[in-house]
Scaffold this motif. Structure first.
Motif, short mmCIF file in Angstrom:
data_model
loop_
_atom_site.label_atom_id
_atom_site.label_comp_id
_atom_site.label_asym_id
_atom_site.label_seq_id
_atom_site.Cartn_x
_atom_site.Cartn_y
_atom_site.Cartn_z
N ILE A 56 3.67 -2.07 47.91
CA ILE A 56 3.77 -0.52 47.52
C ILE A 56 6.04 -1.08 47.35
CG2 ILE A 56 4.61 1.64 47.67
CD1 ILE A 56 2.10 1.44 49.50
N PHE A 57 6.86 -1.19 47.62
CA PHE A 57 8.15 -1.84 46.97
C PHE A 57 8.16 -2.03 45.95
CE2 PHE A 57 11.95 -3.82 47.26
CZ PHE A 57 13.24 -2.61 47.12
N LYS A 67 10.54 1.82 33.73
CA LYS A 67 10.89 3.57 33.03
C LYS A 67 12.15 3.62 32.32
CE LYS A 67 10.98 8.24 34.46
NZ LYS A 67 11.28 8.93 36.01
N PHE A 68 13.68 2.38 32.91
CA PHE A 68 14.74 2.67 32.91
C PHE A 68 14.64 2.35 31.16
CE2 PHE A 68 18.76 -0.30 32.43
CZ PHE A 68 19.92 0.64 32.37
N PHE A 69 14.29 0.70 31.08
CA PHE A 69 14.24 -0.10 30.07
C PHE A 69 13.91 0.82 28.46
CE2 PHE A 69 14.77 -4.33 32.36
CZ PHE A 69 16.29 -3.69 31.87
N ALA A 70 12.65 1.44 28.96
CA ALA A 70 11.71 2.43 28.42
C ALA A 70 12.86 3.43 27.50
CB ALA A 70 10.80 2.91 28.95
N LYS A 71 13.92 4.66 28.65
CA LYS A 71 14.46 5.29 28.13
C LYS A 71 16.04 4.26 26.89
CE LYS A 71 13.88 8.44 31.94
NZ LYS A 71 15.09 9.23 32.91
N LEU A 72 15.83 3.02 27.04
CA LEU A 72 16.78 2.24 26.81
C LEU A 72 16.14 2.17 25.19
CD1 LEU A 72 20.09 1.76 27.35
CD2 LEU A 72 18.77 -0.57 27.92
N PHE A 73 15.45 1.31 25.54
CA PHE A 73 14.76 0.83 24.28
C PHE A 73 13.41 1.49 23.32
CE2 PHE A 73 16.08 -2.52 26.20
CZ PHE A 73 17.12 -3.24 25.40
N TYR A 126 9.98 1.96 38.04
CA TYR A 126 12.05 2.01 37.70
C TYR A 126 12.88 2.02 36.86
CZ TYR A 126 10.92 5.81 41.10
OH TYR A 126 10.70 7.31 42.02
N VAL A 127 12.29 0.19 36.99
CA VAL A 127 12.92 -1.12 36.20
C VAL A 127 12.26 -0.48 34.55
CG1 VAL A 127 13.47 -3.44 35.01
CG2 VAL A 127 13.73 -2.78 37.58
#
Length: 93
Positions: A13-14, A24-30, A21-22
């Motif tokens: 789960i971790f 999601k972060f790259f999606a917001k960035l690229f 979250y990684v």
């Protein structure tokens, strides 16, 4: 044979949360950059098509004033097809 353990479940789960979250972060960035490039490419293709259409319409204008009218089909009259007889129904009390 392996057995399922609580610590293994928590670890999985971790890892899933970290991956989420990684990503999601790259999606917001690229994602905005990718969308901008796609829109620009589509805009360029549209402009090229418009230019080709305008260029072809100017080149394809005929120089002669000859008009040909096909009257072979104009002499045939339209026939209405009879589908069936009309039946008038009355209500019976």
């Amino acid at each position: 044979m392996q057995e399922a353990s609580f610590s293994g479940l928590i670890r999985d789960i971790f890892y899933i949360m970290i991956f989420y979250y990684v990503f999601k972060f790259f999606a917001k960035l690229f994602f905005p950059i990718v969308v901008k490039k796609v829109v620009e490419k589509a805009s360029e293709n549209f402009q090229k098509q418009q230019q080709n259409a305008q260029g072809n319409s100017w080149q394809k204008t005929p120089n002669n004033d000859e008009i040909i009218i096909n009257t072979a089909n104009a002499k045939k009259s339209r026939e209405t097809k009879k589908v069936g007889d009309y039946v008038d129904y009355e209500e019976i009390d």
